[in-house]
Design a protein around this motif. Structure first.
Motif: not given
Length: 309
Positions: A102-109
């Protein structure tokens, strides 16, 4: 737009001695390496969904998943590539927000909305989907796992990747089966002379067969590969991993994870050893990616192995 760095995924012969000894020829379609950010088959599931959403004037996509969902992870990246907003409706509480997926997902917006298990169970109810569409009129709602008729259309293209690597030199294609959409697409893309075997990764006997039949009725004519689903290797349910599976994954020469690919390869090993797969068979395994999910499962595998030693 989604642009893989190569036109077709690699097909590799597997020199695994226990399978060679049984005279079974096994190749692997390496979708895990084809477009890693989209977890292998997710590229095929999402490409037509996002193109359709954009063509219809939607500027946002909404979908559903657990805290380590490959689909949510891939959708966040894909939406960013299309310049679209994304909302992930996540089963569980906000404490998961800092995990790697989910950190990746949030980093992608991607924006995240955490919901209770009871609310999450409503994700496929038409009334619930309509309420999301009313709240977000600019959004195209994609089912959990990215699985719908547009996804099946994309997954039919996987068959051409197999043919590019092997021509007609294969008999049976095996793949992990979570929602049935990838299986339906691959079956649609192959002729009736071929066999497709899905290895169920969750307890879904009857349900999964009905889903595949529904997808094929939506998008296919009657000319498709023979198919069936094996329900003997789900290991207790979705994302469950016992000691035998963990040991197999640790000792196999290709990187696997226990939710999808590990159960697929483990199932083939068991079927070869029991002679359910006959000597001389020419098998293609589809490695559908999802390796990012290992970040949430490695500790569980290590715990199982430590307790057994």
């Amino acid at each position: 737009m989604l642009s893989p760095t190569q036109p077709y995924a690699a097909v590799e012969a597997i020199s695994y001695e226990p399978w060679l000894a049984k005279q079974v020829v096994v190749s692997v379609l390496r979708l895990d390496q084809f477009f890693p950010q989209l977890s292998g088959n997710k590229y095929f599931k999402l490409k037509h969904n996002l193109s359709h959403a954009q063509a219809q004037g939607y500027s946002r996509v909404i979908s559903f998943g657990g805290a380590y969902s490959n689909h949510i992870h891939a959708l966040a990246y894909a939406a960013q590539q299309y310049g679209m907003q994304a909302l992930g409706i996540i089963r569980g509480d906000h404490g998961y927000a800092a995990n790697p997926t989910l950190s990746d997902a949030q980093a992608w917006g991607m924006q995240l909305q955490f919901v209770s298990r009871s609310e999450y169970k409503r994700r496929a109810e038409p009334e619930y989907v309509r309420s999301l569409q009313q709240q977000y009129p600019d959004a195209w709602v994609i089912p959990e796992g990215g699985s719908n008729a547009l996804a099946v259309q994309g997954c039919a293209e996987i068959a051409e990747h197999i043919r590019q690597g092997l021509g007609d030199n294969f008999d049976t294609v095996l793949l992990p089966c979570g929602t049935g959409a990838t299986l339906a697409g691959v079956a649609m893309g192959l002729p009736p002379s071929k066999q497709v075997l899905g290895v169920a990764v969750l307890k879904g006997e009857g349900y999964l067969e009905a889903e595949v039949q529904r997808y094929l009725a939506q998008v296919a004519n009657n000319s498709h590969a023979k198919w069936q689903i094996c329900h003997d290797y789900h290991g207790g349910g979705y994302a469950k991993c016992d000691v035998a599976l963990a040991r197999f994954i640790n000792n196999f020469p290709i990187a696997l994870e226990p939710v999808y690919s590990g159960k697929l390869f483990f199932a083939l090993d068991a079927m070869i050893n029991s002679a359910a797969i006959a000597p001389g068979s020419r098998i293609v395994l589809i490695h559908t990616g999802g390796m990012q999910g290992l970040r949430g499962m490695q500790a569980i595998m290590d715990k199982r192995l430590a307790a057994a030693d």
